[in-house]
Scaffold this active site. Structure first.
Site, short mmCIF file in Angstrom:
data_model
loop_
_atom_site.label_atom_id
_atom_site.label_comp_id
_atom_site.label_asym_id
_atom_site.label_seq_id
_atom_site.Cartn_x
_atom_site.Cartn_y
_atom_site.Cartn_z
N ASP A 189 0.83 -1.27 0.13
CA ASP A 189 -0.02 0.11 0.06
C ASP A 189 1.00 1.20 -0.03
OD1 ASP A 189 1.08 -0.33 2.46
OD2 ASP A 189 -0.99 -0.80 3.47
N ASP B 185 -7.41 -2.60 14.30
CA ASP B 185 -8.81 -2.87 13.76
C ASP B 185 -8.80 -3.83 12.98
OD1 ASP B 185 -7.80 -1.82 11.42
OD2 ASP B 185 -9.12 -0.16 11.29
N HIS C 116 -7.19 -4.51 10.11
CA HIS C 116 -7.02 -4.40 8.65
C HIS C 116 -5.69 -4.91 8.34
CE1 HIS C 116 -4.76 -0.39 9.84
NE2 HIS C 116 -3.80 -1.12 9.44
N GLU D 61 -9.62 -1.95 5.37
CA GLU D 61 -10.22 -1.63 6.61
C GLU D 61 -11.55 -2.38 6.88
OE1 GLU D 61 -8.70 0.03 8.67
OE2 GLU D 61 -7.89 2.12 7.97
C1 GLP Z 1 -0.54 0.42 8.95
C2 GLP Z 1 -0.29 -0.45 7.38
C3 GLP Z 1 -0.50 -2.03 7.60
C4 GLP Z 1 0.36 -2.36 8.89
C5 GLP Z 1 -0.60 -1.83 9.86
C6 GLP Z 1 0.08 -1.97 11.35
O1 GLP Z 1 -1.23 1.39 8.79
N1 GLP Z 1 -0.81 0.00 6.35
O2 GLP Z 1 0.00 -2.71 6.46
O3 GLP Z 1 0.24 -3.77 8.91
O4 GLP Z 1 -1.00 -0.62 9.70
O5 GLP Z 1 1.25 -1.07 11.54
P1 GLP Z 1 2.06 -1.28 12.94
O6 GLP Z 1 3.01 -2.29 12.34
O7 GLP Z 1 3.00 0.11 12.96
O8 GLP Z 1 1.34 -1.46 13.94
#
Ligand code: GLP
Length: 262
Positions: A67, A136, A138, A143
């Site tokens: 992404d 959440d 995702h 989402e």
């Molecule tokens: C982000 C990314 C995800 C990631 C998630 C968790 O926004 N787009 O791919 O897995 O949220 O983030 P983190 O690893 O910083 O907790």
């Protein structure tokens, strides 16, 4: 899903790195799906170490990132382009033309997304997808309520995600982009193997719901229960709300040595 619980995030990340390294050694032309966020950082550090110290060769690997934020230039410090360059690509030997990350500045988002899916298909599909999980539930930026059949497209970020990610934008919620381009859940499910990671207590509820709850669009990561080859690496804190934690540990400890990663 195979749940692999380790004492620490470091141990989990090393185990996950061994799975990725084995994939690349067995097929030097592997297509890897890569993730951003704080979760995969230790995994990337370990891959860099394996590259430097144990000759792990990325010269024929192709990568596709999950992404990118819409509206951030590639060189914006919070763009996922910058993140990947800083935390992985500039330290390993992967040629730039083999790296793919959604373009958050594209003038034609639908056309770009179609092209991204086509490039993944032309590369032979993703062999191994690295994934984190949002608080959440995702995956990528898919989402809650995202379609399980979705492919790469534009999405609006949910409020918990904007709030979680504000820490990367000097804590200012208003500076976090509201839209992103993300691979879809269908795109992720098409990967041949999935290596998912979750660390810390903040992920414990999402981990329990994804692994042991019903498969539901409200909890995007739960779809991985339907994936034929998904490994979920969690540290003790992220695993703390799993009802069957002891069962996963027992099953894992009973596996033959050669099937173990941790
Ligand atoms: C982000 C990314 C995800 C990631 C998630 C968790 O926004 N787009 O791919 O897995 O949220 O983030 P983190 O690893 O910083 O907790």
């Amino acid at each position: 899903m195979e749940v692999i619980i380790s004492e620490t995030a470091e141990a989990s990340s090393s185990a996950a790195a061994r799975v990725v390294a084995r994939q690349v050694r067995e097929n030097p032309e592997s297509v890897l799906g890569l993730a951003t966020g704080s979760t995969p950082l230790k995994l990337y550090r370990e891959l860099i170490r394996l590259h430097r110290e144990e000759d792990l060769d990325f010269s024929r690997v192709t990568t596709f990132n999950l992404d990118e934020y819409v509206g951030l230039e590639n060189d914006h410090p919070q763009s996922y382009h910058a993140f990947m360059h800083e935390n992985l690509f500039r330290h390993i030997n992967i040629p730039a033309p083999q790296i793919h990350i959604p373009d958050g500045m594209t003038p034609d988002i639908p056309m770009f997304c179609e092209g991204y899916e086509r490039r993944i298909a032309d590369a032979g599909g993703i062999d191994l997808q690295v994934l984190g999980i949002g608080s959440d539930g995702h995956i990528g930026f898919n989402e809650p309520t995202s379609s399980f059949a979705s492919r790469t497209r534009i999405k609006t970020l949910a409020q918990p995600t904007v709030e979680d990610n504000a820490r990367f934008f000097d804590g200012e919620v208003s500076r976090v982009p509201r839209h992103c381009i993300t691979m879809g859940i269908g795109t992720i499910m098409s990967a041949r193997r999935v290596v998912m990671l979750a660390f810390g207590e903040g992920k414990a509820a999402a981990v329990a719901a994804a692994v042991e709850g019903p498969v539901a669009a409200l909890m995007p990561a739960s779809i991985l229960q339907h994936h034929p080859d998904a490994k979920f690496f969690a540290d003790e804190a992220a695993a703390s709300q799993l009802k069957l934690g002891d069962y996963y540990r027992w099953v894992y400890a009973g596996k033959p040595e050669w099937q173990r990663d941790a």
